[in-house]
Scaffold this active site. Structure first.
Site, PDB file in Angstrom:
ATOM      1  N   GLU B  59       0.808  -1.224   0.000  1.00 41.80           N
ATOM      2  CA  GLU B  59       0.000   0.000   0.000  1.00 41.80           C
ATOM      3  C   GLU B  59       0.838   1.270   0.000  1.00 41.80           C
ATOM      4  O   GLU B  59       0.418   2.307  -0.526  1.00 41.80           O
ATOM      5  CB  GLU B  59      -0.959   0.004   1.186  1.00 41.80           C
ATOM      6  CG  GLU B  59      -2.107  -1.003   1.073  1.00 41.80           C
ATOM      7  CD  GLU B  59      -1.756  -2.376   1.629  1.00 41.80           C
ATOM      8  OE1 GLU B  59      -0.561  -2.619   1.918  1.00 41.80           O
ATOM      9  OE2 GLU B  59      -2.678  -3.206   1.773  1.00 41.80           O
ATOM     10  N   PHE B 121     -11.809  -7.161  13.485  1.00 46.02           N
ATOM     11  CA  PHE B 121     -10.725  -7.641  12.626  1.00 46.02           C
ATOM     12  C   PHE B 121     -10.357  -6.575  11.592  1.00 46.02           C
ATOM     13  O   PHE B 121     -11.216  -5.996  10.951  1.00 46.02           O
ATOM     14  CB  PHE B 121     -11.149  -8.930  11.920  1.00 46.02           C
ATOM     15  CG  PHE B 121     -10.096  -9.432  10.966  1.00 46.02           C
ATOM     16  CD1 PHE B 121      -8.856  -9.847  11.433  1.00 46.02           C
ATOM     17  CD2 PHE B 121     -10.335  -9.457   9.596  1.00 46.02           C
ATOM     18  CE1 PHE B 121      -7.875 -10.282  10.550  1.00 46.02           C
ATOM     19  CE2 PHE B 121      -9.357  -9.899   8.717  1.00 46.02           C
ATOM     20  CZ  PHE B 121      -8.124 -10.299   9.188  1.00 46.02           C
ATOM     21  N   GLN B 122      -9.080  -6.314  11.449  1.00 48.03           N
ATOM     22  CA  GLN B 122      -8.545  -5.293  10.536  1.00 48.03           C
ATOM     23  C   GLN B 122      -9.151  -3.909  10.789  1.00 48.03           C
ATOM     24  O   GLN B 122      -9.319  -3.114   9.882  1.00 48.03           O
ATOM     25  CB  GLN B 122      -8.720  -5.715   9.067  1.00 48.03           C
ATOM     26  CG  GLN B 122      -7.811  -6.899   8.716  1.00 48.03           C
ATOM     27  CD  GLN B 122      -7.607  -7.095   7.222  1.00 48.03           C
ATOM     28  OE1 GLN B 122      -8.480  -6.783   6.428  1.00 48.03           O
ATOM     29  NE2 GLN B 122      -6.443  -7.633   6.845  1.00 48.03           N
ATOM     30  N   LYS B 171     -17.685  -0.415   5.653  1.00 48.50           N
ATOM     31  CA  LYS B 171     -18.161  -1.372   4.658  1.00 48.50           C
ATOM     32  C   LYS B 171     -19.674  -1.278   4.438  1.00 48.50           C
ATOM     33  O   LYS B 171     -20.143  -1.434   3.308  1.00 48.50           O
ATOM     34  CB  LYS B 171     -17.775  -2.795   5.081  1.00 48.50           C
ATOM     35  CG  LYS B 171     -17.904  -3.798   3.947  1.00 48.50           C
ATOM     36  CD  LYS B 171     -17.251  -5.127   4.276  1.00 48.50           C
ATOM     37  CE  LYS B 171     -17.354  -6.070   3.080  1.00 48.50           C
ATOM     38  NZ  LYS B 171     -16.783  -7.389   3.377  1.00 48.50           N
ATOM     39  N   MET B 494      24.620   8.170   1.992  1.00 47.94           N
ATOM     40  CA  MET B 494      24.530   9.433   2.720  1.00 47.94           C
ATOM     41  C   MET B 494      24.808   9.209   4.209  1.00 47.94           C
ATOM     42  O   MET B 494      25.435  10.031   4.872  1.00 47.94           O
ATOM     43  CB  MET B 494      23.160  10.078   2.498  1.00 47.94           C
ATOM     44  CG  MET B 494      23.088  11.538   2.886  1.00 47.94           C
ATOM     45  SD  MET B 494      24.317  12.557   2.040  1.00 47.94           S
ATOM     46  CE  MET B 494      23.360  13.181   0.659  1.00 47.94           C
TER      47      MET B 494
END
Lengths: 172, 603
Positions: B59, B121-122, B171, B494
């Protein structure tokens, strides 16, 4: 930096916001995220339909920081208006405190006499306690609390500052 | 604002209303990754053809891809991810877009409204987590708010100072029917960014500039964000005034790098002339930059003798770190147009003689040739990273295709900024503010999706590229012929450079141990792998890379010990630049101790 830039000042800032979920978290997150002080913060809806809320923040910082705070508040999407009351002419600032003093005898009587002098109202009393309601500027409340301390000051609840500009000008 | 919107129709699901809103906002592609909470949207995507979905592998990459898309097109980049881990993985990308002012709309799935707060959940508190990571965010709790919020998000993302906006979509809102209203032309109730500059301040700025003897135009990412017209006007203004022009990392390409009035990038790794001009100027016009700490160096030594004019669309940028004499809130296009008109209208003659003297001084500084490096050409010589970029740049100039360059973060990024010359805006995509390693590959993906026929190169380091290497899969799936040009010095360069210069050569954890074989890695991802180990391999590898119409990883093995110069050490002033290794004093300190303990604390 010039002296004016380093000198700290206190600022009372009114913020008119859309009354939506998370708006207070945005304002507080901005202060904590950018390391600004919050000395006092009050918030409540102010429109009849509860669509807008007014947040009053007392903060302190250098002139540069206070200007930054105002600009940062101003760019939050749900913010309508930011007003620096300490700059926009004379204004009134008040807070309310509920003060519980526990004691008996001479101390108790002295507390009541002082409360009267400060125009604090007794809103609850028992044989061993008073609860005073006191409204005023922050320093008046502070002075009263200092006096109550040796007389049995037991608990304090303060609202924080609500403030408004004098005269006919409004925030909108 | 919702009261007056006419409800045009009822969509059979919130998901369909979401897609309809995207279509009405002119979206043609979204970058995303499916999951439980967003399945209704994926189902709706399956049943339409107007919007293309690019399936990323992580993502974070979806957001960077959308950033690449947005920066190279000027349009809003759109991201679609699921709830919980989908949203938290996107956070780095959102902050990256926030810091660099990139317009993004990120749609996240959420558990159904009745489960919010239940540790489902999630489930994650996505709006809570992203409140400081976005310009604004929304949680849609009522179907009747859905289409308004969608349109508002696009408006907020692209107007004012652009930035990422997130919409959290439970949802049930996606499944239930939802009323749909087209974008409204009604102004937002509270959000009203100012774009038109104050004419009085513009006149004040011009009066200062007309009297300038040692002027400089310091241009930034705001000019790019304002669109190509702003870049054109910047060129017009700089030519009209005869002023020298420098640019921030984010602003490269707005003013053509090949033009003699351009001094190169300024700041920590900017050119000697750009930084000396900033230090010694008497009037500075900051056009859409933000006096970032990489640019200013030590603040109390920053360009002390100058009158400063600052143009920014974000009022909070003015006087944030540097106090200015004239602060102008406005869009770069509108303000440049106003400045040009006011310059022409102001009859005060310009001191051309002083300006000519200033240019003579600039030429003296320029003659230091501060970006110089030495590339040995005997066969078998090791490749200098600067030389690799220079050859790559030369090779791309011969291409008929438009060239777009993205980078990861580190030494290679600075060398790319120094040695790859950009003559047009929107051709250079780099993570400036947040400095996100792993930005370049997904960003290049987004650029290539937007410009299928262009040449898109990710100039990378071997450490950064591994942070989003999984996107090789995306390149393969969509046949995106992105060229990944790795300057491989086997160090986080760096970090190594700072350890060498500031921490007594103690290379703590900065060696890239156990690197993959990038040629085989490319092949396993259906791409072409190439390698250049010696100077004589370089041009051939570059030519081969450009000739292949497939994704390529070119592993360019470069000098491990090369450092980026010039460098303004932390806590130093612009005129205390280190020009090369010969300036390096004993380890742990610089140049007679110009890095103080205070400077060491800075990053």
């Amino acid at each position: 930096m010039t002296e004016q830039n380093i000198a700290l000042r206190s600022a009372t800032i009114s913020v008119l916001v859309e009354n939506e979920s998370g708006v207070l978290a945005r304002v507080i997150g901005l202060f904590s995220g950018r390391g600004y002080n919050i000395d006092s913060l009050t918030v409540a809806p102010v429109e009849r339909d509860r669509s807008k809320s007014r947040i009053t923040i007392v903060t302190s910082g250098t002139e540069m920081v206070i200007e930054q705070i105002k600009a940062q508040l101003g760019r939050l999407v749900p913010v309508y208006r930011v007003q620096d009351l300490s700059k926009e002419g004379p204004h009134l600032a008040r807070e309310l405190a509920l003060i519980k003093v526990v004691g008996t005898g001479e101390a108790r009587q002295e507390a009541l006499r002082l409360a009267d002098a400060f125009r604090a109202r007794v809103i609850d009393a028992s044989t061993e306690s008073f609860i005073f309601e006191l409204t005023g500027a922050t320093d008046k409340l502070d002075a009263f609390l200092d006096l109550m301390r040796p007389l049995g000051l037991a608990e304090v609840s303060r609202t924080g500052v609500a403030a408004i500009v004098r005269g006919k000008a409004t925030i909108e | 604002m919702d009261g007056s919107i006419k409800t045009t129709e009822i969509m059979k699901s919130g998901a369909e209303a979401v897609l309809r809103a995207l279509k009405d906002q002119g979206v043609d592609v979204i970058f995303g990754y499916p999951g439980g909470a967003v399945l209704p949207i994926y189902d709706a995507i399956f049943q339409q053809n107007a919007i293309r979905h690019i399936l990323v592998r992580h993502e974070q990459a979806a957001v960077h891809a959308a950033e690449g898309y947005a920066r190279s097109t000027g349009k809003v980049g759109v991201v679609l991810v699921t709830s919980g881990p989908g949203a938290t993985n996107a956070v780095t990308g959102l902050v990256d877009a926030l810091m660099d002012s990139i317009p993004i709309v990120c749609l996240t799935g959420q558990v159904p409204t009745h489960l919010i707060g239940n540790d489902a959940f999630q489930e994650a508190d996505t709006t809570g987590i992203t409140r400081q990571a976005t310009k604004h965010n929304y949680l849609v709790k009522r179907s009747e708010d859905l289409s308004r919020v969608m349109h508002e998000a696009f408006h907020v993302a692209k107007t004012g100072r652009p930035g990422p906006v997130l919409i959290d979509l439970p949802k049930d809102i996606l499944i239930n029917p939802a009323p749909y209203a087209e974008p409204s032309s009604q102004p937002h109730r509270s959000y009203k960014p100012r774009t038109t500059p104050d004419a009085r301040k513009v006149a004040e700025a011009v009066a200062l500039m007309k009297r300038a003897e040692r002027p400089i135009v310091y241009s930034g990412g705001g000019v790019i964000n304002a669109g190509p017209e702003a870049a054109k006007l910047l060129i017009e203004f700089v030519r009209l005034t005869g002023f020298p022009c420098t640019s921030t990392l984010m602003g490269l390409g707005a003013y053509p790098a090949s033009d003699p009035q351009f001094l190169g990038m300024l700041g920590m790794h900017g050119t000697y002339e750009a930084n000396m001009v900033m230090h010694g100027c008497d009037v500075m016009l900051n056009m859409g930059a933000r006096f970032d700490d990489r640019v200013t160096g030590r603040l109390n030594a920053f360009s002390q003798g100058s009158k400063k004019i600052h143009v920014d669309i974000d009022p909070s940028s003015l006087n944030k770190s540097v106090m200015v004499d004239v602060g102008i809130v406005g869009d770069a296009t509108e303000t440049l147009r106003a400045l040009i008109a006011a310059w022409k209208a102001d009859t005060h003659p310009q001191d051309r003689e002083a300006l000519a003297k200033w240019w003579q001084q600039i030429d003296v500084w320029r003659s230091k040739n501060s970006l110089r490096f030495t590339q040995p050409h005997d066969p078998g010589s090791i490749i200098k990273p600067q030389y690799a970029i220079e050859r790559l740049y030369k090779a791309t100039r011969g291409q008929a295709k438009e060239t777009y360059v993205t980078t990861e973060v580190g030494q290679h990024q600075m060398w790319a900024a120094q040695h790859f010359k950009f003559d047009k805006p929107n051709r250079w995509m780099t993570s400036g503010g947040l400095g996100t390693m792993g930005y370049g590959l997904p960003a290049a993906m987004g650029v290539q999706v937007a410009h299928p026929d262009a040449l898109v190169i990710d100039i990378a380091g071997e450490a950064s590229i591994l942070m989003n290497i999984q996107e090789m899969g995306t390149l393969a799936q969509y046949r995106l012929p992105v060229k990944i040009f790795i300057l491989n010095n086997q160090y986080m360069g760096m970090v190594r450079q700072w350890q060498e210069l500031l921490h007594g050569n103690r290379y703590s954890e900065s060696y890239s141990e156990a690197l993959p074989d990038f040629v085989k890695l490319a092949e396993s991802f259906h791409a072409v792998g190439l390698r250049a180990e010696k100077v004589e391999d370089l041009d051939r590898v570059i030519a081969e890379m450009l000739a292949v119409d497939r994704p390529v990883i070119a592993d360019i093995c470069v000098d491990q010990k090369e450092n980026v110069f010039p460098m303004i050490p932390s806590g130093a002033a612009h005129n205390e630049m280190l020009l090369g290794p010969e300036h390096k004093a004993n380890s742990g300190g610089y140049n007679g101790g110009s890095v103080t303990d205070e400077g060491l604390v800075l990053v």
